[in-house]
Scaffold this motif. Structure first.
Motif, PDB file in Angstrom:
ATOM      1  N   GLU A   1      29.305 -22.315  10.214  1.00 27.33           N
ATOM      2  CA  GLU A   1      29.430 -20.861  10.043  1.00 27.33           C
ATOM      3  C   GLU A   1      30.626 -20.410  10.880  1.00 27.33           C
ATOM      4  O   GLU A   1      30.459 -19.928  12.003  1.00 27.33           O
ATOM      5  CB  GLU A   1      28.150 -20.155  10.510  1.00 27.33           C
ATOM      6  CG  GLU A   1      26.889 -20.569   9.779  1.00 27.33           C
ATOM      7  CD  GLU A   1      26.755 -19.884   8.426  1.00 27.33           C
ATOM      8  OE1 GLU A   1      27.455 -18.886   8.197  1.00 27.33           O
ATOM      9  OE2 GLU A   1      25.974 -20.380   7.601  1.00 27.33           O
TER      10      GLU A   1
ATOM     11  N   ARG B   1      32.964 -18.472  15.891  1.00 25.23           N
ATOM     12  CA  ARG B   1      34.061 -17.939  16.696  1.00 25.23           C
ATOM     13  C   ARG B   1      33.613 -16.726  17.498  1.00 25.23           C
ATOM     14  O   ARG B   1      33.949 -16.553  18.652  1.00 25.23           O
ATOM     15  CB  ARG B   1      35.226 -17.573  15.770  1.00 25.23           C
ATOM     16  CG  ARG B   1      36.561 -17.763  16.420  1.00 25.23           C
ATOM     17  CD  ARG B   1      37.704 -17.758  15.445  1.00 25.23           C
ATOM     18  NE  ARG B   1      37.537 -16.806  14.394  1.00 25.23           N
ATOM     19  CZ  ARG B   1      37.725 -17.082  13.111  1.00 25.23           C
ATOM     20  NH1 ARG B   1      38.081 -18.275  12.744  1.00 25.23           N
ATOM     21  NH2 ARG B   1      37.562 -16.164  12.204  1.00 25.23           N
TER      22      ARG B   1
ATOM     23  N   GLU C   1      23.431 -33.735 -12.130  1.00 28.37           N
ATOM     24  CA  GLU C   1      22.956 -32.384 -12.409  1.00 28.37           C
ATOM     25  C   GLU C   1      21.609 -32.515 -13.105  1.00 28.37           C
ATOM     26  O   GLU C   1      21.335 -33.543 -13.740  1.00 28.37           O
ATOM     27  CB  GLU C   1      23.932 -31.654 -13.339  1.00 28.37           C
ATOM     28  CG  GLU C   1      25.339 -31.516 -12.802  1.00 28.37           C
ATOM     29  CD  GLU C   1      25.405 -30.721 -11.527  1.00 28.37           C
ATOM     30  OE1 GLU C   1      24.563 -29.808 -11.360  1.00 28.37           O
ATOM     31  OE2 GLU C   1      26.276 -30.999 -10.701  1.00 28.37           O
TER      32      GLU C   1
ATOM     33  N   THR D   1      17.556  -8.755   8.668  1.00 26.91           N
ATOM     34  CA  THR D   1      16.827  -9.923   8.179  1.00 26.91           C
ATOM     35  C   THR D   1      17.369 -10.451   6.862  1.00 26.91           C
ATOM     36  O   THR D   1      17.926  -9.698   6.071  1.00 26.91           O
ATOM     37  CB  THR D   1      15.329  -9.574   7.985  1.00 26.91           C
ATOM     38  OG1 THR D   1      14.650 -10.731   7.471  1.00 26.91           O
ATOM     39  CG2 THR D   1      15.148  -8.452   6.979  1.00 26.91           C
ATOM     40  N   THR D   2      17.215 -11.748   6.687  1.00 26.55           N
ATOM     41  CA  THR D   2      17.363 -12.367   5.367  1.00 26.55           C
ATOM     42  C   THR D   2      16.064 -13.139   5.125  1.00 26.55           C
ATOM     43  O   THR D   2      16.013 -14.361   5.216  1.00 26.55           O
ATOM     44  CB  THR D   2      18.568 -13.322   5.320  1.00 26.55           C
ATOM     45  OG1 THR D   2      19.703 -12.622   5.815  1.00 26.55           O
ATOM     46  CG2 THR D   2      18.862 -13.790   3.913  1.00 26.55           C
TER      47      THR D   2
ATOM     48  N   ASP E   1      37.910  -9.587  14.447  1.00 30.71           N
ATOM     49  CA  ASP E   1      37.931 -10.832  15.205  1.00 30.71           C
ATOM     50  C   ASP E   1      38.873 -10.731  16.399  1.00 30.71           C
ATOM     51  O   ASP E   1      39.995 -10.254  16.272  1.00 30.71           O
ATOM     52  CB  ASP E   1      38.384 -11.971  14.289  1.00 30.71           C
ATOM     53  CG  ASP E   1      38.009 -13.317  14.837  1.00 30.71           C
ATOM     54  OD1 ASP E   1      38.584 -13.688  15.878  1.00 30.71           O
ATOM     55  OD2 ASP E   1      37.148 -13.981  14.239  1.00 30.71           O
TER      56      ASP E   1
ATOM     57  N   LEU F   1      41.819 -13.690  15.963  1.00 30.30           N
ATOM     58  CA  LEU F   1      42.719 -13.829  14.817  1.00 30.30           C
ATOM     59  C   LEU F   1      43.211 -12.487  14.297  1.00 30.30           C
ATOM     60  O   LEU F   1      42.518 -11.482  14.390  1.00 30.30           O
ATOM     61  CB  LEU F   1      41.994 -14.559  13.678  1.00 30.30           C
ATOM     62  CG  LEU F   1      41.457 -15.957  14.001  1.00 30.30           C
ATOM     63  CD1 LEU F   1      40.671 -16.489  12.824  1.00 30.30           C
ATOM     64  CD2 LEU F   1      42.596 -16.893  14.351  1.00 30.30           C
TER      65      LEU F   1
ATOM     66  N   ILE G   1      42.637 -13.802   9.097  1.00 27.76           N
ATOM     67  CA  ILE G   1      41.234 -13.688   8.657  1.00 27.76           C
ATOM     68  C   ILE G   1      41.177 -13.644   7.139  1.00 27.76           C
ATOM     69  O   ILE G   1      40.313 -14.275   6.516  1.00 27.76           O
ATOM     70  CB  ILE G   1      40.571 -12.430   9.253  1.00 27.76           C
ATOM     71  CG1 ILE G   1      40.386 -12.621  10.758  1.00 27.76           C
ATOM     72  CG2 ILE G   1      39.217 -12.166   8.593  1.00 27.76           C
ATOM     73  CD1 ILE G   1      39.893 -11.401  11.465  1.00 27.76           C
TER      74      ILE G   1
ATOM     75  N   GLU H   1      41.523 -17.013   5.829  1.00 23.06           N
ATOM     76  CA  GLU H   1      40.290 -17.759   6.092  1.00 23.06           C
ATOM     77  C   GLU H   1      39.183 -17.355   5.112  1.00 23.06           C
ATOM     78  O   GLU H   1      38.468 -18.204   4.570  1.00 23.06           O
ATOM     79  CB  GLU H   1      39.840 -17.483   7.523  1.00 23.06           C
ATOM     80  CG  GLU H   1      38.728 -18.392   7.978  1.00 23.06           C
ATOM     81  CD  GLU H   1      38.298 -18.054   9.394  1.00 23.06           C
ATOM     82  OE1 GLU H   1      37.369 -17.250   9.529  1.00 23.06           O
ATOM     83  OE2 GLU H   1      38.905 -18.589  10.340  1.00 23.06           O
TER      84      GLU H   1
ATOM     85  N   LEU I   1      37.167 -19.618   2.443  1.00 20.99           N
ATOM     86  CA  LEU I   1      35.700 -19.699   2.407  1.00 20.99           C
ATOM     87  C   LEU I   1      35.175 -19.369   1.015  1.00 20.99           C
ATOM     88  O   LEU I   1      34.306 -20.064   0.482  1.00 20.99           O
ATOM     89  CB  LEU I   1      35.087 -18.708   3.415  1.00 20.99           C
ATOM     90  CG  LEU I   1      35.006 -19.151   4.869  1.00 20.99           C
ATOM     91  CD1 LEU I   1      34.562 -17.980   5.743  1.00 20.99           C
ATOM     92  CD2 LEU I   1      34.027 -20.304   5.023  1.00 20.99           C
TER      93      LEU I   1
ATOM     94  N   ASP J   1      30.578 -26.644  -9.036  1.00 17.18           N
ATOM     95  CA  ASP J   1      30.107 -28.034  -9.014  1.00 17.18           C
ATOM     96  C   ASP J   1      28.606 -28.114  -9.282  1.00 17.18           C
ATOM     97  O   ASP J   1      28.127 -29.031  -9.940  1.00 17.18           O
ATOM     98  CB  ASP J   1      30.414 -28.684  -7.657  1.00 17.18           C
ATOM     99  CG  ASP J   1      31.918 -28.883  -7.468  1.00 17.18           C
ATOM    100  OD1 ASP J   1      32.645 -28.801  -8.480  1.00 17.18           O
ATOM    101  OD2 ASP J   1      32.351 -29.103  -6.328  1.00 17.18           O
TER     102      ASP J   1
ATOM    103  N   GLN K   1      22.912  -9.842   3.938  1.00 14.75           N
ATOM    104  CA  GLN K   1      22.163 -10.976   3.402  1.00 14.75           C
ATOM    105  C   GLN K   1      23.043 -11.868   2.518  1.00 14.75           C
ATOM    106  O   GLN K   1      22.535 -12.713   1.800  1.00 14.75           O
ATOM    107  CB  GLN K   1      20.974 -10.472   2.574  1.00 14.75           C
ATOM    108  CG  GLN K   1      19.970  -9.682   3.390  1.00 14.75           C
ATOM    109  CD  GLN K   1      18.810  -9.195   2.541  1.00 14.75           C
ATOM    110  OE1 GLN K   1      19.008  -8.648   1.469  1.00 14.75           O
ATOM    111  NE2 GLN K   1      17.605  -9.389   3.035  1.00 14.75           N
TER     112      GLN K   1
ATOM    113  N   SER L   1      28.406 -16.596   3.692  1.00 13.01           N
ATOM    114  CA  SER L   1      28.906 -16.619   5.067  1.00 13.01           C
ATOM    115  C   SER L   1      30.063 -15.640   5.280  1.00 13.01           C
ATOM    116  O   SER L   1      30.152 -14.997   6.316  1.00 13.01           O
ATOM    117  CB  SER L   1      29.312 -18.031   5.468  1.00 13.01           C
ATOM    118  OG  SER L   1      30.334 -18.488   4.613  1.00 13.01           O
TER     119      SER L   1
ATOM    120  N   LYS M   1      28.613 -12.001   5.316  1.00 13.71           N
ATOM    121  CA  LYS M   1      27.932 -11.754   6.582  1.00 13.71           C
ATOM    122  C   LYS M   1      28.927 -11.760   7.730  1.00 13.71           C
ATOM    123  O   LYS M   1      28.826 -10.958   8.658  1.00 13.71           O
ATOM    124  CB  LYS M   1      26.884 -12.844   6.829  1.00 13.71           C
ATOM    125  CG  LYS M   1      25.557 -12.567   6.177  1.00 13.71           C
ATOM    126  CD  LYS M   1      24.453 -13.428   6.738  1.00 13.71           C
ATOM    127  CE  LYS M   1      24.630 -14.880   6.415  1.00 13.71           C
ATOM    128  NZ  LYS M   1      23.408 -15.676   6.588  1.00 13.71           N
TER     129      LYS M   1
END
Lengths: 385, 327
Positions: free
Chosen positions: A66, A71, A174, A317-318, B230, B233, B238, B241, B245, B255, B312, B315, B318
């Motif tokens: 993450e 960071r 798959e 929350t999640t 941040d 950075l 960012i 980045e 991501l 995939d 929620q 990444s 959030k």
């Protein structure tokens, strides 16, 4: 209108600082290139890993699972170590929450041992335990944490494709690679010297998987099987009330294929859709157990939110993960334990089942007489981690 | 008025309000550059077996919104084409599916044709009626990954939406964070956004929940958030980045489900998502703090509204936000 609640900037308590180090380990995780899976270490090992690697933590950013959160945690750590006040939210996750809930709802210590609810200072890994049990059942060593993980997760939420999931994970298939999966399954049966379909319906792997699950989480599996019996053919809707008054009402979904021929510019095309918005239970409906378990995890989540928010503290929350200030993690964990202890001594599952059955002549019975005790739950430090 | 000029949540929501369907239709048709002829309207009336003008309007809005696809935030373009905008929508079948499901929530087609098979046929007929009016469907030979030749229908739309229409569509689908504490939910009282109200429980769940249950989502709505500036950075780094991501997460999605995403590439998905994330971040950056609307699913699990920024979310979604700090 409600008042806005932000996160407080505070000097960390000694426990808050420990949680921050845990957060660094959880965000890093180290699953990419590192040999250390820092999110799976024991608590004291996590703290030591951070202390030992303080000067190099910033070099690990690129490997962090993450990255943005890692960071940020590092920045907060550099302030906190100098005693500066910090405002930092940390997420803690329930360890296999579906199993935890089955454990307390059936008061089953064996199940609790798989999901860190009776492990005290030790840290259990349900996926590895399942793999070990499966190897034992089939007398082999081909199963591991990685190829069993998804099968366990999806089984707890109603899937009946444990064998397919394991084959997919083992061979990177798959689910749609039906022939390849079937071939791989047949080859494995040959290698292990077992019959491919011992009972004529389910594969040897599915049968063995269920046996392994019963070994590691006996009451959970029994309860799940009993709950699934609540599905009634032809019934479209189910309702029940939770202790705080939330009314659960869910309609039974069924996939039906819709197809028709459509003529366009002189060409006849055949179009097919899978339609989900037709409601009616059939004998294969698998939604009952996961829906009941989700209604219980929803109740737990609501209690935690109200408890923390009523003290003017930040929470988000999640579902089975909760984000609070570092100084509030212990408070959250204690409340979570309180709720699980309350469920362990309750007849909530029986009450829900009665409501769902709605006066039916035969009501499935789930044993709630077990050996899980309050002390097990309160002493287990990884129920949230 | 521009988004940045809005001083209140109400002002922001007014900017995106789509509740006046009639006015919306006028705008949509004006931008289509032509009106649907009376004979076409009569064809639609025959299709739905009703003389109800309002119903015809609703169907047209559904159709135009789906065809124009403003929810995906495409820029204004002459001779706007699905192919250029998003390969996912380049096939007529996708449009048919969208129409059939009547995604804009006005449920016009669904109300008239509750039977799924009948609705599917009606959607196909509607496309046929409106073909050459505001869209053009062209046959094109394409090759599958397995080199098998087949015919694909490429849908071209002959009109474009202005930016504010795009934002209206985006707002309905991917709700932005709120710049004031959301309205409180109560017994029989809808909370959250000030306009465009939804129910406290999504879909077909039980709507009439007690006060204590409402208080939980009220508490979550009162939690204040800010952007994650941040410390290490620059915003440019960012952004790179975040792009990486999103690209990696998109690739993982492809995939995991290659059939579903066979007309997408990770680069295409990352381009689209990064752009809309940056619009969303730019919006909330102008305010001291922001909030999310929360509600329930039928089982009582809580969900935050919002696509690009969401506590929620993935990444990067959030990671882009943090709780608002109070001294």
């Amino acid at each position: 209108m409600s008042k806005a609640i932000g996160i407080a900037k505070e000097v960390l308590s000694p426990r808050g600082l420990e949680w921050l180090k845990v957060d660094v380990c959880n965000c890093y995780a180290g699953n990419h290139n590192s040999e250390v899976a820092t999110d799976k270490l024991l608590r004291h090992e996590q703290i030591k890993w951070v202390d030992d690697n303080l000067s190099e933590l910033h070099l690990l950013v690129a490997d962090a699972e993450e990255m943005p959160a890692y960071r940020r945690a590092l920045k907060v750590l550099s302030d906190a170590l100098y005693g500066k006040p910090v405002a930092h939210m940390m997420y803690v996750d329930a360890s296999n929450q579906a199993l935890q809930l089955y454990a307390v709802l059936t008061s089953c210590k064996a199940t609790a041992l798989v999901c860190n609810l009776a492990t005290r200072q030790a840290r259990a890994d349900a996926y590895s335990m399942l793999a070990e049990a499966l190897n034992e059942v089939l007398g082999c060593s081909v199963f591991n944490r990685k190829n069993c993980k998804k099968a366990l997760m999806t089984t707890l939420y109603g899937s009946r494709e444990s064998d397919v999931q394991i084959m997919c994970a083992m061979h990177n298939y798959e689910k749609s690679d039906v022939n390849e999966i079937q071939d791989a399954l047949a080859k494995l049966a040959l290698d292990l010297g077992v019959e491919l379909y011992p009972d004529g319906e389910d594969s040897f792997l599915k049968v063995a998987f269920n046996e392994a699950m019963v070994k590691i989480a006996p009451n959970a599996m029994k309860a799940m099987a009993q709950i699934q019996k609540l599905n009634k053919l032809g019934r479209e809707s189910y309702m029940w009330a939770m202790p705080d008054g939330f009314i659960v009402k869910y309609d039974v979904k069924k996939d039906v294929e819709v197809s028709f021929d459509f003529e366009y510019q002189g060409i006849v095309e055949s179009m097919e859709f899978v339609e989900e918005d037709v409601y009616m239970a059939d004998k294969k409906s698998a939604g009952m157990a996961p829906n009941i378990i989700h209604s219980v995890d929803g109740w737990i989540c609501r209690q935690l939110i109200l408890f923390i928010a009523n003290q003017g503290r930040f929470i988000t929350t999640t579902h089975d993960a909760f984000g609070v200030h570092l100084n509030d993690v212990d408070m959250l964990k204690n409340k979570y334990d309180d709720l699980l202890v309350a469920l362990n001594g309750s007849n909530l599952l029986e009450q829900i089942i009665k409501q769902v059955a709605n006066g039916a002549s035969s009501i499935p019975v789930v044993s709630q007489e077990g050996d899980l005790v309050e002390e097990d739950i309160r002493a287990s430090i990884y129920s949230l981690c | 008025m521009e988004l940045e000029e809005c001083k209140s949540q109400y002002g922001v929501e007014m900017l995106f309000d789509t509740s006046d369907k009639k006015a919306l239709l006028v705008v949509l048709l004006a931008h289509a550059g032509r009106r649907v002829s009376e004979s076409k309207v009569n064809d639609i009336k025959a299709l739905i077996q009703s003389d109800d003008e309002e119903l015809v309007d609703l169907i047209l809005i559904d159709f135009l919104m789906i065809v124009g696809n403003p929810a995906f935030g495409k820029v204004q373009k002459e001779n706007y084409s699905f192919l250029e905008a998003s390969k996912k929508n380049s096939k007529r079948m996708f449009m048919l599916k969208d129409l059939y499901r009547s995604v804009y929530g006005m449920l016009s087609l669904k109300r008239i044709f509750p039977d799924s098979s009948e609705r599917l046929k009606a959607s196909a007929k509607l496309i046929k009626i409106l073909n050459k009016v505001i869209i053009s469907i062209k046959m094109k030979e394409v090759y599958d990954y397995d080199e098998e030749k087949r015919t694909n229908n490429i849908v071209y739309c002959w009109y474009s939406f202005p930016l504010d229409m795009i934002q209206k569509g985006r707002y309905e689908f991917f709700r932005m964070p709120m710049i004031e504490v959301p309205d409180e939910w109560g017994e029989g009282i809808k909370g959250g956004y000030q306009l465009n109200k939804t129910s406290i429980v999504k879909n077909k769940g039980y709507k009439n929940q007690p006060k204590i249950v409402c208080d939980v989502v009220n508490a979550l709505q009162s939690m204040a958030w800010g952007l994650n500036h941040d410390c290490f950075l620059s915003p440019e780094v960012i952004a790179i980045e975040e792009y990486n991501l999103i690209h990696d997460e998109s690739q993982a999605k492809i995939d995991a489900n290659p059939d579903k995403y066979k007309f997408n590439s990770a680069v295409n998905m990352a381009d689209v998502r990064t752009k809309s994330l940056s619009v969303c971040k730019q919006f909330v950056n102008g305010y001291d703090m922001f909030h999310f609307q929360w509600n329930y699913d039928a089982r009582g699990r809580v969900y935050a509204s919002g696509y690009d920024l969401n506590p929620q979310g993935d990444s990067y979604k959030k990671g882009a936000i943090v709780p608002k700090v109070v001294e």
